[in-house]
Write a protein that holds these residues in place. Structure first.
Motif, PDB file in Angstrom:
ATOM      1  N   ALA A   4       0.835  -1.198   0.000  1.00  0.00           N
ATOM      2  CA  ALA A   4       0.000   0.000   0.000  1.00  0.00           C
ATOM      3  C   ALA A   4       0.870   1.249   0.000  1.00  0.00           C
ATOM      4  O   ALA A   4       0.591   2.216  -0.708  1.00  0.00           O
ATOM      5  N   GLU A   5       1.949   1.204   0.780  1.00  0.00           N
ATOM      6  CA  GLU A   5       2.803   2.379   0.853  1.00  0.00           C
ATOM      7  C   GLU A   5       3.426   2.682  -0.505  1.00  0.00           C
ATOM      8  O   GLU A   5       3.508   3.833  -0.924  1.00  0.00           O
ATOM      9  N   ARG A   6       3.839   1.628  -1.204  1.00  0.00           N
ATOM     10  CA  ARG A   6       4.452   1.861  -2.515  1.00  0.00           C
ATOM     11  C   ARG A   6       3.427   2.442  -3.493  1.00  0.00           C
ATOM     12  O   ARG A   6       3.750   3.318  -4.299  1.00  0.00           O
ATOM     13  N   TYR A   7       2.191   1.969  -3.401  1.00  0.00           N
ATOM     14  CA  TYR A   7       1.155   2.527  -4.279  1.00  0.00           C
ATOM     15  C   TYR A   7       0.851   3.987  -3.928  1.00  0.00           C
ATOM     16  O   TYR A   7       0.762   4.844  -4.809  1.00  0.00           O
ATOM     17  N   VAL A   8       0.709   4.242  -2.618  1.00  0.00           N
ATOM     18  CA  VAL A   8       0.374   5.609  -2.200  1.00  0.00           C
ATOM     19  C   VAL A   8       1.485   6.565  -2.606  1.00  0.00           C
ATOM     20  O   VAL A   8       1.235   7.632  -3.183  1.00  0.00           O
ATOM     21  N   MET A   9       2.752   6.157  -2.356  1.00  0.00           N
ATOM     22  CA  MET A   9       3.861   7.046  -2.689  1.00  0.00           C
ATOM     23  C   MET A   9       3.956   7.265  -4.189  1.00  0.00           C
ATOM     24  O   MET A   9       4.251   8.363  -4.656  1.00  0.00           O
TER      25      MET A   9
END
Lengths: 338, 118
Positions: free
Chosen positions: A34-39
């Motif tokens: 999720a963090e990679r997508y959000v960033m």
């Protein structure tokens, strides 16, 4: 066949402990994704796209990451303190998981005459226990940084120690207001007393204070000096690879979930819904998810503090603010006579 | 009740087991092909010099001592906060005196520059 109630209790606790550990492991795996997508979204990039960008196949990304990590070489740098170097990541993750023993996840549920409590332990000193376990986390980082025999690691570990202990003082102070209102250290009591009005209404300053300190405690942007890439390579985890690195990483992400859960429990009513609506674990999970998203958002947006700014802010701004908040709460409570 | 803490012991055993299993898998599954270059400390490609086990700037010790001081203060706050409703004015004045003493020390450290990093 009669069941020994003690054995039933033990089994009940064991099952819950294993479920929580597995659930947090899954949460960690999908938080990285999720963090990679959000960033990627924030920075107008595509994000992880080798496993599959959309659709059900994309959920396999963490699995691919895990397999790759496991099969990486497990090395120990020359002149490192081998035992401490190996144990530090395990310590980090064990301590991060331990805090979950006292967090209530949902109101009790009775099935076929057997009441299930959705917490592992309801001890009278739960809030103190959280602080105690939280402060142990610094050991893992210092030991990992020191034992690697690398200057970047050592600096990262030391910085982290000074930062975490500095902000822990204000973190503890931020919770005092909540304890005064609740009159209890048990998290179950604290959550139960927040129906229908959440503590954040009475303790807005405490809530903001807690959030700032929580970000600093988890070593996240804008307080990520212990692993500042531009100056320290990767801080305390520079010499770590394979699953050992993953364990440090996991500890960091579980700590994010933990501080989010504590913020939700102490200030936002835990599993209580707004206006007393339908209490349950879904509210707690929703609140945690919002906090986690804010953590990611901040990482993609904010620059990093300078070290002297960080220390000055912690000691000269947050600490007096915390004390003032406790006293304001005390005076108001005495004047209103409740 | 000491028995209330038994679940925490169970949790401790479970998380320790998890950490131990993860570390064991890591040690067993990965390949091992050490070379001198691979095992030397990473210093951004430069040949490493000296040891990383060196003396630590005294600033860190100062921070640690300040932490102990103020964290114990916070620990004193906790029982007071829980009983605050019963204590009323008495509790407020008592704690004000306690914090006043601590504030003297706080102001002293501030003026001595204990909170400034450079």
């Amino acid at each position: 066949m009669t069941l020994d109630p003690f054995m039933v209790m033990l089994l009940d606790v064991l099952v819950k402990a294993i479920v929580i550990v597995v659930a947090l492991l899954g949460a960690y795996a999908y938080m990285t994704l999720a963090e990679r997508y959000v960033m990627a979204r924030v920075q107008v990039r595509i994000g992880p796209n080798r496993v599959g960008r959309v659709g059900p196949i994309a959920v396999l990304q963490p699995v691919a990451d895990a397999v790759k990590t496991i099969f990486k070489e497990d090395f120990c740098p020359a002149n490192a303190d081998k035992i401490v170097y190996t144990l530090a990541p395990g310590l980090a993750v064990a301590i991060a998981l331990l805090a979950w023993a006292v967090i209530p996840l949902s109101p009790p549920l009775t099935i076929a005459g057997y009441t299930i409590h959705f917490y592992i332990a309801d001890v009278g000193i739960a809030a103190l226990y959280l602080l105690a376990v939280g402060s142990l986390g610094v050991y893992a980082i210092v030991l990992g940084g020191w034992s690697s025999n690398n200057k970047y690691s050592l600096l990262g570990g030391l910085r982290s120690a000074a930062q975490m202990i500095s902000y822990e003082v204000s973190l503890g102070l931020a919770l005092v207001g909540v304890l005064m209102i609740s009159g209890s250290l048990s998290l179950v009591d604290i959550v139960e007393k927040q129906s229908p009005i959440w503590n954040v209404v009475w303790q807005p300053v405490g809530f903001v204070l807690y959030c700032i300190c929580a970000v600093a405690e988890t070593n996240r942007v804008p307080f990520d000096l212990p692993e500042a890439e531009t100056e320290l390579v990767a801080g305390y985890s520079t010499e770590y690879g394979s699953l050992k690195f993953a364990l440090f990483y996991m500890a960091e992400y579980i700590n994010i979930v933990t501080v989010s859960a504590i913020a939700a429990t102490m200030f936002l009513g835990g599993y209580q819904g707004p206006f007393g609506l339908l209490p349950g674990a879904h509210w707690l999970l929703l609140k945690i998810a919002v906090f986690i998203f804010i953590f990611m958002w901040m990482r993609a947006t904010l620059p990093r503090f300078r070290y002297d700014q960080l220390m000055r802010f912690g000691w000269k701004v947050l600490l007096p603010l915390g004390l003032a908040n406790v006293f304001a709460t005390a005076v108001v409570m005495v004047l209103l006579g409740r | 009740m000491p028995v209330d803490y038994l679940p925490i012991l169970v949790m401790l055993i479970v998380v320790s087991a998890f950490a131990a299993i993860a570390l064991t898998i890591s040690a067993l599954v990965g390949p091992r092909r050490p070379t001198p270059a691979k095992l030397s400390p990473y210093e951004s490609g430069m040949p490493p010099f000296g040891s990383a086990r060196r003396r630590v700037p005294v600033k860190y010790y100062l921070t640690a001592v300040l932490f102990i001081l103020f964290d114990i203060e916070i620990i004193f706050f906790y029982p007071w906060a829980v009983l605050f409703r019963q204590l009323g004015w008495f509790g407020l004045i008592e704690m004000a005196l306690f914090v006043l003493v601590l504030l003297v020390g706080y102001v002293y450290v501030w003026r001595k520059g204990g909170f400034d990093w450079d």
